[in-house]
Scaffold this active site. Structure first.
Site, PDB file in Angstrom:
ATOM      1  N   HIS A  79       0.822  -1.211   0.000  1.00 47.54           N
ATOM      2  CA  HIS A  79       0.000   0.000   0.000  1.00 47.54           C
ATOM      3  C   HIS A  79       0.859   1.266   0.000  1.00 47.54           C
ATOM      4  CE1 HIS A  79      -3.850   1.755  -0.005  1.00 47.54           C
ATOM      5  NE2 HIS A  79      -4.005   1.991   1.277  1.00 47.54           N
ATOM      6  N   ASN A 129      -5.488   7.637   4.502  1.00 49.16           N
ATOM      7  CA  ASN A 129      -6.817   8.208   4.291  1.00 49.16           C
ATOM      8  C   ASN A 129      -6.862   9.719   4.424  1.00 49.16           C
ATOM      9  OD1 ASN A 129      -7.460   5.522   4.112  1.00 49.16           O
ATOM     10  ND2 ASN A 129      -9.208   5.621   5.482  1.00 49.16           N
ATOM     11  N   ASN A 175      -8.195   5.503  -1.373  1.00 50.39           N
ATOM     12  CA  ASN A 175      -8.475   6.451  -0.301  1.00 50.39           C
ATOM     13  C   ASN A 175      -7.478   7.608  -0.231  1.00 50.39           C
ATOM     14  OD1 ASN A 175     -10.763   5.064   0.597  1.00 50.39           O
ATOM     15  ND2 ASN A 175      -9.557   3.719   1.899  1.00 50.39           N
TER      16      ASN A 175
END
Length: 279
Positions: A79, A129, A175
């Site tokens: 990620h 986020n 996100n």
């Protein structure tokens, strides 16, 4: 009687499913709303220091910024591969030793130069986020326009080994990108999407993206980093033909209209431009 019982059980099961999906939708909507609220709170003035903008920043011409999206402390995960690519870019430029913390932007920055183009490298120190908070604050501080911000992030829908440039548009469920669009109030930012592939077997998406690359994947990742840095340097070296009249920042969803206005301005014709926006 048995038929009535079966019908009652089926009815209750359907009602249970309906309620479950209603709650799931409400949860997802509330989580997105909560993220937007957090973005707004972190961008508000009470969180800003007295000295917001350094005096020398805005008198050195147009700047570009490269942002490695990810989670702090998780740079080796799929990620956060955007941060890994950004680190490789800094190493190629010979400035990897120059990372410095910037409390105002909640991140780490390097000020560098690529073929006479001033470049800001940004590594947010906020969760994925809300990465957009760091990006928006850095853009304001260092005088970088939204269309000159290149976001580097992971892409589930591309296999490891594949990379691609996306010229603005929707966040496509990412996100970190969504946070950037929300905080910058525009979707014109180009992105370098680094494929990480989808999980196989029973592995959940969350576990997959937050996990580290396997030994075999790491071998492939090394070549991906080289290709990604080459592509970033190519993007940063491009002399923008519209530098004297840059593409105006558009509100989210308005990128195509902004491109059309720019085309009409360059052609001097009021006729409607039929060129499609890049995706």
């Amino acid at each position: 009687m048995s038929r009535m019982k079966k019908g009652s059980v089926l009815s209750k099961f359907c009602q249970y499913l309906l309620n479950f999906f209603k709650k799931l939708i409400n949860f997802l909507m509330m989580r997105r709303l909560l993220t937007r609220v957090i973005n707004r709170v972190l961008l508000s003035d009470p969180f800003s220091p007295a000295m917001i903008i350094e005096a020398e920043i805005h008198n050195q011409g147009r700047r570009k910024m490269v942002v490695g999206l990810g989670n702090p402390g998780m740079e080796g995960t799929r990620h956060s591969v955007g941060m890994t690519v950004l680190g490789a870019l800094a190493a190629r430029l010979g400035v990897a030793h120059r990372w410095r913390g910037d409390k105002y932007v909640s991140g780490e920055v390097i000020l560098s130069e690529v073929q006479q183009t001033n470049v800001v490298l940004l590594r947010p120190r906020l969760l994925m986020n809300v990465n957009g908070v760091s990006v928006a604050k850095a853009a304001a501080k260092y005088g970088v326009k939204a269309e000159d911000i290149l976001l580097v992030h992971d892409e589930l829908d591309k296999p490891l080994g594949k990379i691609a440039i996306k010229h603005g548009g929707s966040a496509r469920g990412h996100n970190g990108v969504r946070s950037c669009v929300d905080c910058l109030q525009t979707d014109v930012m180009p992105r370098l999407r680094i494929g990480i592939g989808r999980p196989t077997g029973k592995t959940s998406v969350d576990r997959h993206v937050l996990g580290r690359f396997t030994t075999e994947e790491q071998k492939l990742l090394d070549s991906v980093l080289v290709q990604s840095v080459d592509l970033l340097l190519s993007q940063l070296s491009q002399q923008d033909s519209q530098q004297d009249s840059p593409l105006p920042s558009s509100p989210a969803g308005g990128r195509q209209a902004a491109q059309k206005r720019n085309e009409r301005a360059r052609s001097g014709s009021p006729a409607e431009d039929s060129a499609a926006a890049q995706s």
